[in-house]
Structure formats: C-alpha cells, structure tokens
Design a protein around this motif. Structure first.
Motif, short mmCIF file in Angstrom:
data_model
loop_
_atom_site.label_atom_id
_atom_site.label_comp_id
_atom_site.label_asym_id
_atom_site.label_seq_id
_atom_site.Cartn_x
_atom_site.Cartn_y
_atom_site.Cartn_z
N SER A 42 -8.30 49.27 30.01
CA SER A 42 -8.51 50.23 30.97
C SER A 42 -7.50 50.38 31.98
O SER A 42 -7.20 49.17 32.94
N PRO A 43 -6.75 51.45 32.29
CA PRO A 43 -5.89 51.32 33.16
C PRO A 43 -6.46 51.19 34.73
O PRO A 43 -5.93 50.79 35.73
N GLU A 44 -7.88 51.31 34.81
CA GLU A 44 -8.59 51.34 36.10
C GLU A 44 -9.18 49.93 36.21
O GLU A 44 -9.98 49.72 36.97
N ASP A 45 -8.85 48.95 35.23
CA ASP A 45 -9.38 47.72 35.45
C ASP A 45 -9.05 46.91 36.88
O ASP A 45 -8.03 46.75 37.13
N PRO A 46 -10.10 46.63 37.68
CA PRO A 46 -9.89 46.15 38.72
C PRO A 46 -9.49 44.66 38.89
O PRO A 46 -8.78 44.12 39.82
N ASN A 47 -9.77 43.94 37.71
CA ASN A 47 -9.27 42.68 37.88
C ASN A 47 -8.03 42.29 36.76
O ASN A 47 -7.83 41.06 36.62
N GLY A 48 -7.45 43.17 36.39
CA GLY A 48 -6.37 43.08 35.46
C GLY A 48 -5.10 42.39 35.93
O GLY A 48 -4.80 41.40 35.29
N GLU A 49 -4.89 42.55 37.21
CA GLU A 49 -3.78 41.68 37.85
C GLU A 49 -3.94 40.36 37.65
O GLU A 49 -3.19 39.44 37.63
N TYR A 50 -5.33 40.05 38.21
CA TYR A 50 -5.64 38.69 38.28
C TYR A 50 -5.67 37.99 36.84
O TYR A 50 -5.25 36.65 36.68
N ARG A 51 -6.35 38.61 36.07
CA ARG A 51 -6.41 38.22 34.55
C ARG A 51 -4.79 37.98 34.19
O ARG A 51 -4.35 36.87 33.46
N ARG A 52 -4.04 38.65 34.29
CA ARG A 52 -2.53 38.59 34.00
C ARG A 52 -1.79 37.38 34.52
O ARG A 52 -1.09 36.75 33.92
N ALA A 53 -2.20 37.26 35.93
CA ALA A 53 -1.61 36.07 36.69
C ALA A 53 -1.98 34.89 36.14
O ALA A 53 -1.31 33.77 35.88
N LEU A 54 -3.44 34.75 35.60
CA LEU A 54 -3.94 33.68 35.06
C LEU A 54 -3.39 33.30 33.87
O LEU A 54 -3.09 32.02 33.46
N LYS A 55 -3.04 34.16 32.87
CA LYS A 55 -2.53 33.99 31.71
C LYS A 55 -0.92 33.35 31.65
O LYS A 55 -0.49 32.55 31.23
N ARG A 56 -0.30 34.12 33.14
CA ARG A 56 1.17 33.61 33.04
C ARG A 56 0.97 32.00 33.51
O ARG A 56 2.02 31.26 33.28
N ARG A 57 0.11 31.84 34.46
CA ARG A 57 0.01 30.34 34.87
C ARG A 57 -0.43 29.25 33.74
O ARG A 57 0.31 28.16 33.96
#
Length: 60
Positions: A42-57
């Motif tokens: 969902s483009p409106e996902d409020p936690n998408g930025e944090y989930r992607r950052a966690l995957k990168r880490r």
C-alpha cells in the motif's frame, strides 16, 4: 505491473463463484471486470519506511 487476469466486479451478487476473464467486462453478466490480483503493498503504508530500513540493516 498489472495482471492480465480480471474478475467480475459483481461476482458476489450475481454468480456462485468468481468469474475470471481477460476482457474488460464479464462474459456472463456484462458487469465491469477488475484486476484479480491485489497490490503487493500500500502506498499509504505508515510503517513502510521503517520496514525497508530494517531490511537494509539485516542484509549487511
């Protein structure tokens, strides 16, 4: 990327089971057909930025 397979938009009201088609309308009732596959995110996902950052880490 959209799927070519579409489903009758009124299948719950007019049919016993989903009616799939490749066209823009239902072959049985003539109602409009919609994309049968839901969006993967969902483009409106409020936690998408944090989930992607966690995957990168965790990839490092």
């Amino acid at each position: 990327m959209k799927s070519d397979i579409r489903v009758c938009s009124a299948w719950r009201d007019r049919h016993d089971r989903p009616v799939y088609t490749l066209g823009d309308t239902c072959p049985d009732c003539g109602a409009s057909a919609e994309n049968a596959v839901p969006a993967p995110f969902s483009p409106e996902d409020p936690n998408g930025e944090y989930r992607r950052a966690l995957k990168r880490r965790h990839r490092q």
